[in-house]
Design an enzyme around this catalytic site. Structure first.
Site, PDB file in Angstrom:
ATOM      1  N   ASP A  39      50.493  28.278  38.336  1.00 28.68           N
ATOM      2  CA  ASP A  39      50.104  26.909  38.683  1.00 28.68           C
ATOM      3  C   ASP A  39      48.601  26.854  38.985  1.00 28.68           C
ATOM      4  OD1 ASP A  39      52.745  26.282  38.334  1.00 28.68           O
ATOM      5  OD2 ASP A  39      53.239  26.152  40.456  1.00 28.68           O
ATOM      6  N   LYS A  88      44.517  42.336  32.421  1.00 29.62           N
ATOM      7  CA  LYS A  88      45.761  42.222  33.189  1.00 29.62           C
ATOM      8  C   LYS A  88      45.595  41.029  34.141  1.00 29.62           C
ATOM      9  CE  LYS A  88      44.921  47.025  32.783  1.00 29.62           C
ATOM     10  NZ  LYS A  88      45.634  47.348  31.636  1.00 29.62           N
ATOM     11  N   HIS A 132      45.787  55.072  38.386  1.00 29.80           N
ATOM     12  CA  HIS A 132      45.342  54.119  37.376  1.00 29.80           C
ATOM     13  C   HIS A 132      44.315  53.137  37.942  1.00 29.80           C
ATOM     14  CE1 HIS A 132      46.334  50.966  34.150  1.00 29.80           C
ATOM     15  NE2 HIS A 132      45.952  52.031  33.482  1.00 29.80           N
ATOM     16  N   HIS A 146      43.218  44.018  26.656  1.00 31.59           N
ATOM     17  CA  HIS A 146      43.578  44.977  27.695  1.00 31.59           C
ATOM     18  C   HIS A 146      43.557  44.333  29.083  1.00 31.59           C
ATOM     19  CE1 HIS A 146      42.806  48.727  30.197  1.00 31.59           C
ATOM     20  NE2 HIS A 146      43.794  49.133  29.426  1.00 31.59           N
ATOM     21  N   ASP A 182      27.902  50.369  49.184  1.00 30.60           N
ATOM     22  CA  ASP A 182      27.452  50.077  50.551  1.00 30.60           C
ATOM     23  C   ASP A 182      28.469  49.290  51.364  1.00 30.60           C
ATOM     24  OD1 ASP A 182      25.089  51.410  50.037  1.00 30.60           O
ATOM     25  OD2 ASP A 182      23.937  49.589  49.615  1.00 30.60           O
ATOM     26  N   LYS A 211      40.850  51.398  39.291  1.00 29.02           N
ATOM     27  CA  LYS A 211      39.432  51.337  38.904  1.00 29.02           C
ATOM     28  C   LYS A 211      38.684  50.659  40.050  1.00 29.02           C
ATOM     29  CE  LYS A 211      41.755  51.161  34.783  1.00 29.02           C
ATOM     30  NZ  LYS A 211      43.181  50.827  34.603  1.00 29.02           N
TER      31      LYS A 211
END
Length: 477
Positions: free
Chosen positions: A402, A397, A219, A395, A226, A221
């Site tokens: 704090d 996450k 999952h 979508h 470089d 991404k």
């Protein structure tokens, strides 16, 4: 007849015992699979055997997870550039939160790095432009890994950009998940390969089925250019991320762009995945070049997956939640917490911490939405506040604790992300970054409606039944 009934009963007992023994560490998952087995006695066990057996028991996984690939170079470059080796103890880092700091430092192969620049990227249009700009400037290599890559207008923009750089002599490597990118056309992949791009799937669906790993998905991404700039967050490659899905409409997401020490960890994760999918070990120093970042921004990149001994992201979430004194703000599209996260949220709310959670009003999965709703009542009762995002589909996450830490990445607050998927999160401690994520959260609240306990109790009996059934099966989502 009695003999056949006895044999069938013994077979059922054997199947149930096998599930209980294999899943003894996760009672909730055991109950879910036993429920399926009870409804579909033979088929349920067949599904369990081919879909859900413990990933970490497989010899191939242990071999590929050994960190032998590029380990010596990584240790000499990455850890020597980390905050611990480079600057020693920094009294300003998590001052007064020594317990949280000490726990975070114990996460394997995830140093807390000190010299970084972090740019928060809100939504896909901004993120895609930043990625394409970085790809366009590549001189040596591009590493490109996504759960979902679509053969659509957005997918072809990246296809063209990668092919152009490959033809210019830049080494390009692409990993896509076999399940998440199951609709990716052969023509798309072939065009990349013809341009000299190395392309590998992380388990094709059919292979994953017969190797009994269909339930385990990459999952992550990741984009690394470089070895100097990296991207991680919730956004995949496809039209829906710029509002191209007519059902979901506007797509709200969050990504981060990193420069500096933390990029080495993104690189390490990609190269480890590349070794797994291709067998090619890449450990040259060219993949960990010296950088010029001098901004003292602390970042920790944490990866997790079913091949690891630690459930590192789940434990990082838990450590952050129990450290909270003032607020816990969470944005997640899927909310299926395990018992420890549920208890941490309850304890925080009861002790007076401002706990707010943004969930989507529109869902891309009805059964997951019902499962999420099944957790709301018990948390609303102790003071956790829930908000439903109505502008489109959210979508992102993101967790903010704090003013001490925040995290953006690929992992949802659900058991699939915690225990089944290969995930990757950036944990950030810079107050400027936290302030930016705070502003986005407050902006999102303006497009939400709050869920009150009184209104939530008015759900129909049918809705409540669906939630109970989905809750029972939720450890499998």
């Amino acid at each position: 007849m009695l003999v056949w009934i006895t044999l069938l009963l013994l077979l059922f007992i054997f199947q149930a015992a096998t599930i209980l023994i294999c899943e003894y560490k996760r009672p909730a998952k055991s109950i879910a699979w036993l429920s399926i087995l009870f409804i579909f006695p033979i088929i349920g066990f067949f599904m369990y055997y081919f879909i859900a057996r413990d990933y970490a028991r497989r010899k191939k996984v242990h071999a590929n997870n050994s960190d032998n690939a590029n380990n010596s170079t990584l240790q000499s470059v990455l850890y020597n550039d980390s905050i611990d080796a480079k600057k020693g103890e920094d009294s300003s880092f998590l001052l007064g939160e020594e317990r949280l700091r000490d726990w975070l430092r114990q996460v394997p192969h995830s140093p807390i790095t000190g010299m970084n620049r972090v740019d928060v990227l809100t939504n896909a249009d901004v993120t895609y432009e930043a990625m394409l700009e970085a790809i366009g400037k590549a001189q040596d290599h591009i590493h490109f890994e996504f759960y979902t890559i679509r053969d659509d207008a957005i997918g072809r923009r990246f296809q063209d950009a990668l092919i152009a750089k490959a033809k210019a002599g830049v080494a390009v490597r692409v990993i896509y998940d076999g399940v998440g990118s199951h609709a990716l056309s052969k023509a798309y992949i072939t065009s990349l390969k013809r341009a000299g791009i190395a392309v590998e799937p992380f388990l094709k669906p059919l292979i994953a089925f017969f190797e009994k790993r269909l339930n385990y998905r990459n999952h992550r991404k990741i984009v690394v250019v470089d070895g100097l700039v990296g991207f991680v967050g919730g956004i995949n490659i496809g039209n829906e991320y710029v509002g191209g899905n007519p059902k979901l409409g506007f797509w709200r997401d969050t990504h981060v762009m990193l420069h500096g020490d933390a990029v080495y960890d993104l690189q390490r994760t990609f190269l480890k995945d590349w070794f797994f999918v291709s067998g090619e070990s890449l450990g040259e120093k060219r993949y960990y070049p010296a950088h010029s970042e001098q901004e003292p921004s602390f970042v920790q990149v944490i990866s997790s997956g079913p091949d690891a001994r630690w459930d590192a992201i789940q434990e990082m979430y838990f450590a952050g939640l129990i450290a909270a004194k003032k607020r816990i703000w969470i944005t997640t599209p899927y909310f299926i917490p395990d018992p420890s996260i549920t208890m941490a949220l309850k304890s925080a709310a009861i002790s007076g911490v401002d706990v707010r959670i943004i969930l989507p009003f529109k869902a891309d999965s009805a059964i997951v939405q019902y499962a999420s709703k099944s957790y709301l009542k018990e948390l609303l009762q102790v003071g956790v506040r829930f908000y439903l995002y109505r502008k489109g589909f959210i979508h992102a996450k993101v967790i903010i604790v704090d003013e001490i830490m925040s995290t953006v990445g690929t992992a949802n607050v659900d058991m699939r992300s915690f225990f089944s998927n290969f995930e990757l999160n950036a944990v950030m401690f810079d107050r400027h970054v936290i302030s930016r994520l705070e502003s986005d959260f407050l902006m999102d609240l303006e497009d939400c409606t709050e869920v009150t306990l009184t209104e939530f109790e008015l759900r129909s009996p049918g809705e409540k039944r669906k939630e109970r059934i989905a809750r029972l099966l939720s450890p499998l989502f």
